[in-house]
Motif scaffolding. Structure first.
Motif, PDB file in Angstrom:
ATOM      1  N   GLY A   1      -9.952 -11.205 -30.387  1.00 47.08           N
ATOM      2  CA  GLY A   1      -8.976 -10.392 -31.375  1.00 47.08           C
ATOM      3  C   GLY A   1      -9.635  -9.934 -32.347  1.00 47.08           C
ATOM      4  O   GLY A   1      -9.314  -9.390 -33.406  1.00 47.08           O
TER       5      GLY A   1
ATOM      6  N   GLU B   1      -9.966   1.667 -26.441  1.00 52.05           N
ATOM      7  CA  GLU B   1      -8.422   1.370 -26.659  1.00 52.05           C
ATOM      8  C   GLU B   1      -7.490   1.952 -25.784  1.00 52.05           C
ATOM      9  O   GLU B   1      -6.093   1.581 -25.582  1.00 52.05           O
ATOM     10  CB  GLU B   1      -8.141   2.144 -28.182  1.00 52.05           C
TER      11      GLU B   1
ATOM     12  N   LYS C   1      -7.057  -1.048 -23.205  1.00 50.42           N
ATOM     13  CA  LYS C   1      -7.122  -2.322 -23.749  1.00 50.42           C
ATOM     14  C   LYS C   1      -5.593  -3.227 -23.288  1.00 50.42           C
ATOM     15  O   LYS C   1      -4.502  -2.382 -23.561  1.00 50.42           O
ATOM     16  CB  LYS C   1      -7.288  -2.462 -25.283  1.00 50.42           C
ATOM     17  N   ILE C   2      -5.815  -4.352 -23.161  1.00 53.14           N
ATOM     18  CA  ILE C   2      -4.353  -5.111 -22.537  1.00 53.14           C
ATOM     19  C   ILE C   2      -4.412  -6.182 -23.377  1.00 53.14           C
ATOM     20  O   ILE C   2      -5.340  -6.778 -24.152  1.00 53.14           O
ATOM     21  CB  ILE C   2      -4.349  -5.383 -21.100  1.00 53.14           C
ATOM     22  N   SER C   3      -3.237  -6.771 -23.440  1.00 59.47           N
ATOM     23  CA  SER C   3      -2.876  -8.170 -24.190  1.00 59.47           C
ATOM     24  C   SER C   3      -2.749  -9.229 -23.063  1.00 59.47           C
ATOM     25  O   SER C   3      -2.655  -9.025 -22.025  1.00 59.47           O
ATOM     26  CB  SER C   3      -1.586  -7.810 -24.978  1.00 59.47           C
ATOM     27  N   LEU C   4      -2.358 -10.303 -23.946  1.00 60.60           N
ATOM     28  CA  LEU C   4      -2.186 -11.519 -23.105  1.00 60.60           C
ATOM     29  C   LEU C   4      -0.887 -11.521 -22.377  1.00 60.60           C
ATOM     30  O   LEU C   4      -0.756 -11.967 -21.377  1.00 60.60           O
ATOM     31  CB  LEU C   4      -2.234 -13.020 -23.938  1.00 60.60           C
ATOM     32  N   ASP C   5       0.068 -10.866 -23.050  1.00 65.33           N
ATOM     33  CA  ASP C   5       1.297 -10.388 -22.245  1.00 65.33           C
ATOM     34  C   ASP C   5       1.191  -9.744 -21.021  1.00 65.33           C
ATOM     35  O   ASP C   5       1.821  -9.964 -20.240  1.00 65.33           O
ATOM     36  CB  ASP C   5       2.350  -9.913 -23.306  1.00 65.33           C
ATOM     37  N   ASP C   6       0.251  -8.791 -21.287  1.00 65.23           N
ATOM     38  CA  ASP C   6       0.086  -8.033 -19.950  1.00 65.23           C
ATOM     39  C   ASP C   6      -0.402  -8.733 -18.797  1.00 65.23           C
ATOM     40  O   ASP C   6      -0.134  -8.568 -17.794  1.00 65.23           O
ATOM     41  CB  ASP C   6      -1.089  -6.767 -20.235  1.00 65.23           C
TER      42      ASP C   6
ATOM     43  N   PHE D   1     -10.100  -6.027 -21.413  1.00 66.85           N
ATOM     44  CA  PHE D   1      -9.573  -7.363 -22.401  1.00 66.85           C
ATOM     45  C   PHE D   1     -10.594  -7.845 -23.231  1.00 66.85           C
ATOM     46  O   PHE D   1     -11.795  -8.176 -22.948  1.00 66.85           O
ATOM     47  CB  PHE D   1      -9.168  -8.350 -21.019  1.00 66.85           C
ATOM     48  N   GLU D   2     -10.072  -7.858 -24.433  1.00 60.43           N
ATOM     49  CA  GLU D   2     -11.199  -8.323 -25.572  1.00 60.43           C
ATOM     50  C   GLU D   2     -10.383  -9.735 -25.893  1.00 60.43           C
ATOM     51  O   GLU D   2      -9.310  -9.510 -26.334  1.00 60.43           O
ATOM     52  CB  GLU D   2     -11.243  -7.398 -26.477  1.00 60.43           C
TER      53      GLU D   2
END
Length: 176
Positions: A141, A99, A102-107, A137-138
């Motif tokens: 979701g 956690e 963890k990164i998002s698509l925006d990152d 990256f997961e």
């Protein structure tokens, strides 16, 4: 520069069909999306040309290895022993991300360069590789574990969409 990297988690001493098959499958994706391809921890090969020849002799996937050869000829195929800074941010693809990493698509959309690591085999990425990665990256979701080549297709598509802004056009696409 975006690089997709297969991390060998199979036998380190012997070439297996799974190695050749996975390389043959990832090469057309890298070619199609204009990504680089790297192989990490494949000690039975010393030069990229050896890989290209082996895959081309083995497969009919990707027009008989044509896309791997094209990547190699354009300087976008790399046989690596370490995650060099020229590849940018190190991102582990995993269904069980830390956690704090963890990164998002925006990152991902903001990365100038990054190398996305995919574990080749049932065990996923080794713990030492997960630790080396600055980010995790997961893609689903839902923390769903995907087969390696399925994960490669999903992640590559997501990267391309967020970096090129095509996600705004999806709503205008007609479904027949």
């Amino acid at each position: 520069m975006i690089t997709l990297c297969l991390v060998n988690t199979y036998d380190k001493l012997k070439l297996h069909e799974a190695h050749l098959r996975s390389i043959a499958r990832i090469a057309p994706i890298c070619y199609a999306f204009d990504f680089h391809l790297a192989l990490y921890d494949f000690p039975f090969w010393k030069r990229e040309e050896e890989v290209v020849d082996a895959v081309c002799d083995y497969t009919t996937i990707g027009e008989g290895g044509r896309y791997l050869r094209e990547l190699h000829e354009s300087g976008k195929f790399h046989l690596i022993e370490s995650f060099e800074s020229r590849f940018g941010e190190i991102v582990a693809t995993t269904s069980q991300p830390d956690e704090s990493k963890k990164i998002s698509l925006d990152d991902i959309a903001r990365f100038r360069s990054a190398i996305f690591l995919f574990g080749l085999g049932r065990k996923g990425l080794p713990k030492d590789v997960l630790k080396k990665a600055r980010f995790h990256f997961e893609a689903t979701g839902k923390n769903v574990s995907l087969e390696t080549c399925t994960a490669i297709g999903v992640v590559a598509t997501l990267i391309w969409v967020v970096r090129h802004g095509r996600h705004k056009d999806v709503s205008k696409t007609r479904v027949l």
